[in-house]
Write an enzyme that holds these catalytic residues in place. Structure first.
Site, PDB file in Angstrom:
ATOM      1  N   ASP A  93     -37.722  26.673  -0.867  1.00  0.00           N
ATOM      2  CA  ASP A  93     -38.779  26.016  -1.332  1.00  0.00           C
ATOM      3  C   ASP A  93     -38.647  25.471  -2.761  1.00  0.00           C
ATOM      4  O   ASP A  93     -39.494  25.038  -3.583  1.00  0.00           O
ATOM      5  CB  ASP A  93     -40.156  26.766  -1.179  1.00  0.00           C
ATOM      6  CG  ASP A  93     -39.949  28.375  -1.722  1.00  0.00           C
ATOM      7  OD1 ASP A  93     -38.989  28.537  -2.181  1.00  0.00           O
ATOM      8  OD2 ASP A  93     -41.060  28.936  -1.539  1.00  0.00           O
ATOM      9  N   SER A  94     -37.310  25.871  -3.494  1.00  0.00           N
ATOM     10  CA  SER A  94     -37.067  25.441  -4.707  1.00  0.00           C
ATOM     11  C   SER A  94     -36.961  23.864  -4.633  1.00  0.00           C
ATOM     12  O   SER A  94     -37.004  23.401  -5.940  1.00  0.00           O
ATOM     13  CB  SER A  94     -35.699  26.045  -5.226  1.00  0.00           C
ATOM     14  OG  SER A  94     -34.727  25.865  -4.052  1.00  0.00           O
TER      15      SER A  94
ATOM     16  N   ASP B  89     -37.241  28.601   4.180  1.00  0.00           N
ATOM     17  CA  ASP B  89     -38.303  29.096   3.622  1.00  0.00           C
ATOM     18  C   ASP B  89     -39.538  28.989   4.261  1.00  0.00           C
ATOM     19  O   ASP B  89     -39.967  27.815   4.356  1.00  0.00           O
ATOM     20  CB  ASP B  89     -38.275  28.693   2.085  1.00  0.00           C
ATOM     21  CG  ASP B  89     -37.691  29.767   1.190  1.00  0.00           C
ATOM     22  OD1 ASP B  89     -37.439  30.845   1.468  1.00  0.00           O
ATOM     23  OD2 ASP B  89     -37.298  29.196   0.199  1.00  0.00           O
TER      24      ASP B  89
ATOM     25  N   GLU C 210     -40.817  35.913   1.271  1.00  0.00           N
ATOM     26  CA  GLU C 210     -40.987  36.826   0.179  1.00  0.00           C
ATOM     27  C   GLU C 210     -41.821  38.030   0.252  1.00  0.00           C
ATOM     28  O   GLU C 210     -42.960  37.826   0.481  1.00  0.00           O
ATOM     29  CB  GLU C 210     -40.833  36.013  -1.017  1.00  0.00           C
ATOM     30  CG  GLU C 210     -40.246  34.732  -1.057  1.00  0.00           C
ATOM     31  CD  GLU C 210     -40.578  33.753  -2.271  1.00  0.00           C
ATOM     32  OE1 GLU C 210     -41.588  34.170  -3.228  1.00  0.00           O
ATOM     33  OE2 GLU C 210     -39.773  32.842  -2.760  1.00  0.00           O
TER      34      GLU C 210
ATOM     35  N   GLU D  14     -32.920  38.605  -5.694  1.00  0.00           N
ATOM     36  CA  GLU D  14     -32.942  37.526  -6.647  1.00  0.00           C
ATOM     37  C   GLU D  14     -33.231  38.411  -8.103  1.00  0.00           C
ATOM     38  O   GLU D  14     -34.312  39.118  -8.230  1.00  0.00           O
ATOM     39  CB  GLU D  14     -33.932  36.484  -6.559  1.00  0.00           C
ATOM     40  CG  GLU D  14     -33.957  35.391  -7.706  1.00  0.00           C
ATOM     41  CD  GLU D  14     -34.578  34.032  -7.371  1.00  0.00           C
ATOM     42  OE1 GLU D  14     -35.127  34.079  -6.460  1.00  0.00           O
ATOM     43  OE2 GLU D  14     -34.556  33.306  -8.475  1.00  0.00           O
TER      44      GLU D  14
HETATM   45  O1  KIV Z   1     -36.009  28.675  -2.748  1.00  0.00           O
HETATM   46  C1  KIV Z   1     -34.851  29.249  -3.179  1.00  0.00           C
HETATM   47  O2  KIV Z   1     -33.841  28.121  -3.442  1.00  0.00           O
HETATM   48  C2  KIV Z   1     -34.465  30.457  -3.010  1.00  0.00           C
HETATM   49  C3  KIV Z   1     -33.115  30.814  -3.481  1.00  0.00           C
HETATM   50  C4  KIV Z   1     -33.136  30.841  -5.095  1.00  0.00           C
HETATM   51  C5  KIV Z   1     -32.808  32.031  -3.196  1.00  0.00           C
HETATM   52  O3  KIV Z   1     -35.278  31.133  -2.676  1.00  0.00           O
END
Ligand code: KIV
Length: 266
Positions: A43-44, A82, A112, A179
């Protein structure tokens, strides 16, 4: 094709494995060529694709769209996706949203949190959906943390993280992501659990490593995090190509030259 069994075997025999975030088809094809072991549709994407300043605005529909793009374009990697912010607060929501991601082509659902996720982890496992639990700096909780800060420092916080990790694994989690935690703590967690642990800013002793693709290609908006290395302009990437950067990342993780002590926190 990489499966959870492959990663479990890697953990047993000490083979370090790679994960990169990915959001679109062309990069997914290049990652296939470089034989990147696992791909995370993170979700980044809220930040690097959509231009938000956190992951909070990302929706389930966004995640489904990007997951389907990747699943069509890469047959080698194990695909993690995610569940976005507030999409797994209740069990019925979590089940319905996981179903959408799995039907779009994900192999593993990433969520998470800590031991509060145990019931969900068990429910999904029983329904044929493996989970990866993301601990430490969990970006969906940025407003609880008051910023993007290193987690697990000090005995109490370290113990809590270790106990959370053991609890979610006992509940059935198939993978962990750690992380931005001290390298020593990441090592302790990795040794304490039977499932593969993937680190980002967590030192060299986790079983696998993950980076945000844009970061490792030198495309960073603002401050470059300590744990990032630019593999595109690295002189060992003699072609200065994106594919070369992915291949160099894989080689560096496998041989143990990335990450090194400059990339870790104490
Ligand atoms: O959303 C993402 O890119 C992540 C990574 C930083 C592990 O959760």
């Amino acid at each position: 094709m990489t499966t959870l069994s492959t990663l479990n075997k890697f953990k047993k025999d000490g083979t370090k494995f790679t994960c990169l975030t990915c959001y679109d088809s062309m990069f997914a094809r290049m990652m296939e060529k470089a034989q990147i072991d696992t791909i995370l549709i993170g979700d980044s994407l809220g930040m690097v694709v959509q231009g938000h300043n956190s992951t909070l605005p990302v929706t389930v529909a966004d995640m489904v769209y990007h997951t389907a793009n990747i699943a069509r374009s890469n047959e080698h990697a194990l695909i993690l996706a995610d569940l976005p912010f507030m999409s797994y607060v209740t069990l019925p929501d979590a089940i319905a949203n996981s179903r959408q991601l799995m039907q779009a082509g994900a192999h593993v659902i990433k969520i998470e949190g800590g031991s509060e996720l145990c019931e969900l982890v068990t429910t999904l496992a029983q329904a044929g959906t493996p989970t990866c639990v993301h601990l430490g700096l969990t970006p969906q909780s940025v407003n609880v943390f008051g910023g993007y800060k290193i987690q697990g420092r000090g005995d109490e916080a370290a113990n809590k993280l270790l106990e959370d990790a053991k609890a979610v694994v006992k509940a059935g989690a198939a993978l962990l992501v750690l992380e931005c935690v001290p390298a020593e703590l990441a090592k302790a967690v990795t040794q304490a659990v039977t499932v593969p642990v993937i680190g980002i800013g967590a030192g060299a002793d986790t079983d696998g490593q993950v980076l945000v693709m844009h970061d490792m290609l030198g495309m960073v908006h603002g401050r470059v995090p300590r744990f990032v290395h630019d593999f595109l302009t690295d002189e060992r990437n003699t072609e200065h190509s994106v594919e070369g950067a992915f291949a160099l990342y894989k080689q560096s993780v496998r041989e143990g030259s990335f990450p090194n002590s400059q990339h870790e926190f104490s």
